[in-house]
Scaffold this active site. Structure first.
Site, PDB file in Angstrom:
ATOM      1  N   SER A  99      55.396  11.532  65.874  1.00 53.01           N
ATOM      2  CA  SER A  99      56.609  12.330  65.714  1.00 53.01           C
ATOM      3  C   SER A  99      57.162  12.714  67.075  1.00 53.01           C
ATOM      4  O   SER A  99      56.411  12.874  68.042  1.00 53.01           O
ATOM      5  CB  SER A  99      56.296  13.606  64.923  1.00 53.01           C
ATOM      6  OG  SER A  99      57.412  14.479  64.896  1.00 53.01           O
ATOM      7  N   TYR A 144      50.865  21.198  64.523  1.00 51.55           N
ATOM      8  CA  TYR A 144      51.396  19.920  64.041  1.00 51.55           C
ATOM      9  C   TYR A 144      51.813  19.052  65.225  1.00 51.55           C
ATOM     10  O   TYR A 144      51.444  17.877  65.314  1.00 51.55           O
ATOM     11  CB  TYR A 144      52.584  20.143  63.108  1.00 51.55           C
ATOM     12  CG  TYR A 144      53.250  18.857  62.677  1.00 51.55           C
ATOM     13  CD1 TYR A 144      52.760  18.142  61.593  1.00 51.55           C
ATOM     14  CD2 TYR A 144      54.361  18.345  63.354  1.00 51.55           C
ATOM     15  CE1 TYR A 144      53.352  16.950  61.190  1.00 51.55           C
ATOM     16  CE2 TYR A 144      54.953  17.159  62.966  1.00 51.55           C
ATOM     17  CZ  TYR A 144      54.454  16.472  61.884  1.00 51.55           C
ATOM     18  OH  TYR A 144      55.044  15.273  61.493  1.00 51.55           O
TER      19      TYR A 144
END
Length: 251
Positions: free
Chosen positions: A135, A145
């Site tokens: 990501s 995350y």
């Protein structure tokens, strides 16, 4: 006929990979936690594309799930797409440690172990590839995350570097905001994200497959996100944090 194994294949980017690879003539092994949803996806793919689709229910947060996918990868898989992942509601250390450890296992341990299981066969056959879905968040320190995705990107680059001139390719795919059910599942408020920041899953996959064919080690779909990550790699850490907050989501 080449074979691709896709984790998290029932929705979002994983589903888009399944459609694209089926259209390209791959037989598929699709894996996710929801067996019923897997079966439905398999039926739809067989009907639409006329390809073989093997269903492998597995929870990659468990040892049993990881081992079952590792065993399948040691057979005859030509392309592995490590796509399974999720977000958490709440910031560290507000989120339960059990959830943090589960995310660490799915995003990091599973990616490492499944890549490790797939590569020996690919190298022996002299062909194949691994796409690890990371990501843009990995370039901006905005929570655990983003920390797990930073690992996925760095791990993929390191493995690709180690393979040298081998025809087997390893690539990190680093999309930005993609219209999937990811944010809804994590109950993340993305209402403040402007429309131009969103990408379609199909576009992300199309650019990923092009970049893999060109031998890139990191694929960042769209010019806007290429510019954003270039900024994240070049400016001081304090400004990186501010950019991360500016493009972040409310929890």
């Amino acid at each position: 006929m080449p074979i691709s194994l896709i984790t998290g294949a029932t929705a979002g980017i994983g589903s888009a990979f399944a459609r694209r690879l089926a259209a390209d003539g791959f037989s598929l092994v699709i894996t996710a936690r929801d067996a019923d949803r897997l079966e439905k996806c398999a039926r739809d793919l067989r009907l639409r594309y006329g390809v073989g689709v093997e269903v492998l229910p597995a929870d990659l947060a468990t040892e049993h799930g990881l081992e079952s996918v590792e065993r399948r990868l040691r057979k005859d898989v030509d392309l592995l797409v490590n796509n399974a992942g999720f977000g958490l509601h709440g910031t560290f250390p507000e989120s339960p440690i059990e959830d943090e450890l589960r995310m660490l296992r799915v995003h990091c341990e599973a990616v490492l172990r499944l890549t490790h299981a797939a590569l020996p066969g690919m190298l022996a056959r002299g062909r194949g590839g691994v796409v690890n879905v990371s990501s843009v968040a990995g370039f901006f320190p905005t929570g655990t995350y983003s920390a797990t995705k930073a690992y996925v990107t760095s791990f993929s680059e390191s493995v690709a570097q180690g393979l040298g001139d081998s025809p087997v390719r390893v690539m990190a795919l680093c999309p930005g905001f993609v219209r999937t059910e990811f944010h809804q599942r994590a109950t993340l408020d993305v209402s403040g994200i402007p429309g131009f920041m969103w990408l379609s899953a199909d576009r992300v996959v199309d650019e990923a497959m092009r970049d893999l064919a060109h031998g890139l080690r990191v694929s960042i779909p769209s010019k806007r996100y290429k510019a954003l990550t270039a900024l994240g790699r070049s400016i001081p850490a304090k400004l990186v944090r501010r950019v991360g907050q500016a493009v972040g989501v409310r929890r």
